[in-house]
Motif scaffolding. Structure first.
Motif, mmCIF file in Angstrom:
data_model
loop_
_atom_site.group_PDB
_atom_site.id
_atom_site.type_symbol
_atom_site.label_atom_id
_atom_site.label_comp_id
_atom_site.label_asym_id
_atom_site.label_seq_id
_atom_site.Cartn_x
_atom_site.Cartn_y
_atom_site.Cartn_z
ATOM 1 N N TRP A 76 0.831 -1.214 0.000
ATOM 2 C CA TRP A 76 0.000 0.000 0.000
ATOM 3 C C TRP A 76 0.861 1.257 0.000
ATOM 4 C CZ3 TRP A 76 0.228 3.725 3.789
ATOM 5 C CH2 TRP A 76 0.860 3.373 4.980
ATOM 6 N N LEU A 77 1.962 1.205 0.747
ATOM 7 C CA LEU A 77 2.795 2.399 0.861
ATOM 8 C C LEU A 77 3.380 2.775 -0.508
ATOM 9 C CD1 LEU A 77 3.918 4.416 2.880
ATOM 10 C CD2 LEU A 77 5.894 2.949 3.140
ATOM 11 N N VAL A 78 3.783 1.739 -1.262
ATOM 12 C CA VAL A 78 4.345 2.007 -2.587
ATOM 13 C C VAL A 78 3.303 2.708 -3.462
ATOM 14 C CG1 VAL A 78 5.355 0.983 -4.639
ATOM 15 C CG2 VAL A 78 5.801 -0.026 -2.398
ATOM 16 N N LEU A 99 2.633 6.276 -2.158
ATOM 17 C CA LEU A 99 3.774 7.135 -2.501
ATOM 18 C C LEU A 99 3.794 7.422 -4.002
ATOM 19 C CD1 LEU A 99 6.885 5.975 -0.467
ATOM 20 C CD2 LEU A 99 5.648 8.123 -0.319
ATOM 21 N N GLY A 100 3.507 6.377 -4.792
ATOM 22 C CA GLY A 100 3.493 6.559 -6.238
ATOM 23 C C GLY A 100 2.536 7.666 -6.640
ATOM 24 N N PHE A 147 3.809 11.126 -5.296
ATOM 25 C CA PHE A 147 4.943 11.627 -6.074
ATOM 26 C C PHE A 147 4.515 12.076 -7.463
ATOM 27 C CE2 PHE A 147 8.213 9.044 -3.481
ATOM 28 C CZ PHE A 147 8.274 10.062 -2.563
ATOM 29 N N ALA A 148 3.606 11.293 -8.068
ATOM 30 C CA ALA A 148 3.141 11.668 -9.407
ATOM 31 C C ALA A 148 2.477 13.036 -9.361
ATOM 32 C CB ALA A 148 2.188 10.621 -9.954
ATOM 33 N N LEU A 186 3.063 15.382 -7.139
ATOM 34 C CA LEU A 186 4.131 16.350 -6.867
ATOM 35 C C LEU A 186 4.833 16.737 -8.160
ATOM 36 C CD1 LEU A 186 5.418 17.585 -4.334
ATOM 37 C CD2 LEU A 186 7.040 15.712 -4.329
ATOM 38 N N LEU A 187 5.142 15.724 -8.980
ATOM 39 C CA LEU A 187 5.839 15.977 -10.236
ATOM 40 C C LEU A 187 4.965 16.764 -11.198
ATOM 41 C CD1 LEU A 187 7.730 12.678 -10.984
ATOM 42 C CD2 LEU A 187 8.621 14.847 -10.178
ATOM 43 N N ALA A 188 3.690 16.358 -11.275
ATOM 44 C CA ALA A 188 2.781 17.070 -12.172
ATOM 45 C C ALA A 188 2.688 18.528 -11.760
ATOM 46 C CB ALA A 188 1.414 16.404 -12.162
ATOM 47 N N THR A 203 4.996 20.331 -10.102
ATOM 48 C CA THR A 203 6.240 21.020 -10.460
ATOM 49 C C THR A 203 6.260 21.331 -11.949
ATOM 50 O OG1 THR A 203 7.197 19.488 -8.884
ATOM 51 C CG2 THR A 203 8.703 20.960 -10.014
ATOM 52 N N GLN A 204 5.830 20.341 -12.733
ATOM 53 C CA GLN A 204 5.829 20.516 -14.189
ATOM 54 C C GLN A 204 4.964 21.710 -14.588
ATOM 55 O OE1 GLN A 204 6.999 18.521 -16.885
ATOM 56 N NE2 GLN A 204 5.418 18.520 -18.444
ATOM 57 N N LEU A 211 6.738 24.981 -13.605
ATOM 58 C CA LEU A 211 7.995 25.374 -14.235
ATOM 59 C C LEU A 211 8.023 25.274 -15.759
ATOM 60 C CD1 LEU A 211 10.589 23.850 -11.748
ATOM 61 C CD2 LEU A 211 9.746 26.176 -11.860
ATOM 62 N N ILE A 222 10.691 26.903 -18.484
ATOM 63 C CA ILE A 222 11.657 26.087 -19.219
ATOM 64 C C ILE A 222 11.534 26.360 -20.719
ATOM 65 C CG2 ILE A 222 12.296 23.721 -19.827
ATOM 66 C CD1 ILE A 222 11.405 22.911 -17.002
#
Lengths: 185, 211, 205
Positions: A9-11, A14-15, A18-19, A21-23, A25-26, A29, A33
């Motif tokens: 479950w943690l994976v 987290l997945g 994180f996804a 978080l990345l989206a 940031t994208q 920025l 860029i």
């Protein structure tokens, strides 16, 4: 099944986190860029075609060409975005041409992976010697002293190949695109 | 090695000196060799790795009681890859020129063994403050090693330091600069000599300071 | 797609821009597993295998699902680019696992020969590096070119690590200054090898 959930479950959580978080940031920025990438080209165009107010993007024979005009709509020059093979990897450069396409007004390399300290001198002052050369006949690369009247440029010591590759790209541009510019005015 | 004993400061200092990831543990060699042809590249690379190792240690340490031993490597990798992507985007947004020079070596931080090694050895079993102290120590130690190499290579290869000329102009103009130092072979040679010097200093220290 | 182009890519990545000696990828195994020639060769074969498989699979993922979903959902094939690095490393890790299981089951003798190296390969930056370069370079945008690039990269790695191991087997009998023993002398030798490899520059252009 329960064992699988207990272990993973943690994976999964987290997945997803994180996804997101990345989206995030994208989205924050990506505009900046892209602006950075565009700016390298803008600066190069401003350097090779002096004194224009506006520019218009065209496509001639597969290359991006920028028609640079002054306030009164008069064409002051052309900037051709060209890519060709280099010593290590591709070299991308911008060639400035006079309104009739017959004279080179400047050259700026914007992307290359040439050898640091030798080949990458093509990024600097070395490229200035292309200025004022004749675009209606091929440029010749010589070692040592050059004669601008004979359309010559002198190679970088220790990086003759890099100098050749740049010259090849420029000659290709002047041969294919130069003659077509006058009719586009 | 200060894993487990001593204060947080000892843990920090170990990363910088006695247990330096590059010069003593010989980890993370790829970026060490690849991006040290100038001091600027070395500093930016060091900063990026420090950011990733700090975030990875922080997350691992916070979740250390929840992580199942089976999947821990998977979680480490996922965390590291995420923060490397963030670092990469930030560099491309704010330090475009340097990020172009570093190229693939920014995404390659993912497989920098230093980071996964710190998660496995320290963060998974230590408190948050200790893991952070460790991460900052390792990050600083890494940056320092890269900077030393960068200084040597940039001065000998280009006659400059942080792009400011430091050697007489004649050095470069007359072609006396050692271009080989900026090329790949120079990286191997410089690192070999620096590792040799560090080994020598360590063995002198171990035998009581008498050469 | 012609043979000349493929040959140029192959020579480029195996000799001119050798992943190890001029691209600085896979330095850890290059220094760590190069004591004996047979070990080094085994590692090289394992890397060549995994690098080729991962290179092709990551190429397929970027050009297939990632571009397709990005295009379908957000209208821009590059909109999911931020997932690339995470995807790449996951693909490599699972490829290594798959290869390990496959070898164990069907080729036990091969497994005992280089099975020990497989877990180490996940953190071998030559693999991720090759996948990243395939994604970045223009000439590897075709599947066949990408496969040739990955395979050539693996062979270049094998060659570099095997040459290094051959030299190190002889260094054991030399009187190396004490501080330079181990990593120090290995790096110096690598520097000289790298100098030798700079002699290949210009070939294949």
């Amino acid at each position: 099944m329960r064992k699988f959930v207990a272990e993973s479950w943690l994976v999964l959580v987290l997945g997803v986190v994180f996804a997101c978080l990345l989206a995030g940031t994208q989205t924050q920025l990506s505009a900046k860029i892209q602006a950075n990438q565009a700016k390298a080209l803008e600066n190069a165009i401003a350097e090779v075609v002096p004194g224009f107010d506006e520019k218009e993007q065209l496509e001639i024979d597969g290359n991006r060409v920028f028609k640079c005009v002054d306030g009164s709509g008069q064409v002051v020059g052309w900037a051709v975005d060209a890519t060709g093979s280099g010593f290590i990897d591709k070299i991308r450069l911008v060639v400035g041409l006079s309104p009739d396409g017959a004279t080179i007004t400047g050259l700026k390399v914007i992307e290359d992976l040439e050898t640091p300290g030798l080949g990458n001198k093509i990024e600097g002052e070395w490229a200035d010697q292309y200025e004022t050369l004749d675009a209606t006949r091929p440029i010749v690369r010589v070692k040592g002293e050059r004669h601008a009247a004979d359309n010559e440029i002198s190679a970088i010591t220790g990086a003759t190949y890099s100098s050749d590759y740049v010259t090849d790209i420029v000659n290709d541009v002047t041969r294919r695109i130069g003659p077509k510019l006058a009719e586009q005015q | 090695m200060a894993d487990g004993n001593g204060s947080n400061f000892d843990q920090f200092a170990a990363g910088v000196f006695s247990n330096n990831p590059v010069l003593v543990q010989l980890l993370g060699m790829c970026p060490t060799l690849a991006v040290t042809n100038s001091v600027e590249n070395a500093l930016v690379m060091g900063a990026a790795v420090t950011f990733v190792v700090v975030m990875s240690n922080l997350i691992t340490s916070l979740l250390r009681n929840l992580i199942q031993p089976h999947v821990r490597i998977l979680i480490f990798t996922l965390t590291i890859a995420t923060f490397v992507t963030i670092a990469d985007m930030a560099l491309r947004a704010y330090m475009f020129d340097v990020s172009k020079k570093l190229g693939a070596f920014v995404p390659l931080i993912i497989v920098n063994c230093i980071i996964i090694c710190r998660a496995e050895v320290v963060a998974i079993k230590c408190s948050v403050s200790r893991s952070l102290a460790d991460a900052f120590g390792m990050g600083l130690g890494f940056t320092m090693a890269l900077t030393i190499l960068g200084i040597v290579r940039e001065i000998l290869g280009a006659g400059t330091l942080l792009k400011q000329p430091v050697l007489p102009a004649a050095f470069v103009e007359n072609g006396h600069n050692w271009v080989i130092m900026i090329l790949p072979p120079g990286a191997f040679l410089t690192l070999g000599v620096v590792v040799g010097v560090v080994n020598h200093l360590r063995s002198r220290k171990a035998t009581g300071g008498v050469a | 797609m012609n043979l000349g182009e493929l040959a140029a890519i192959f020579i480029g990545v195996a000799l001119v821009n050798n992943l190890v000696l001029s691209g600085f990828l896979g330095i850890c195994p290059f220094l760590g597993v190069s004591r004996k020639v047979d070990m080094a060769f085994g590692m090289g074969c394992a890397v060549t295998f995994v690098i080729t498989v991962s290179g092709v699979v990551t190429w397929a993922i970027v050009h297939g699902p990632l571009n397709w979903v990005g295009n379908a959902v957000f209208g821009d094939p590059n909109s999911l680019a931020f997932l690339k690095y995470v995807t790449f490393i996951m693909v490599i890790a699972s490829m290594v696992q798959l290869v390990e299981m496959y070898l164990k089951k069907f080729f036990p003798s091969l497994y005992t020969a280089f099975g020990v190296f497989l877990p180490l390969i996940t953190t071998n930056c030559a693999i991720l590096g090759a996948c990243l370069y395939i994604d970045m370079k223009e000439e590897t945008q075709h599947l066949l070119n990408a496969a040739v690039y990955a395979f050539g990269g693996g062979l270049g790695f094998t060659m570099a690590i095997t040459i290094m191991a051959g030299i190190r087997e002889h260094i054991r009998f030399s009187d190396v200054p004490k501080p330079l023993r181990g990593a120090g002398i290995t790096l110096l030798v690598a520097g000289m090898l790298a100098m030798a490899f700079t002699g290949f520059t210009g070939i294949g252009k």
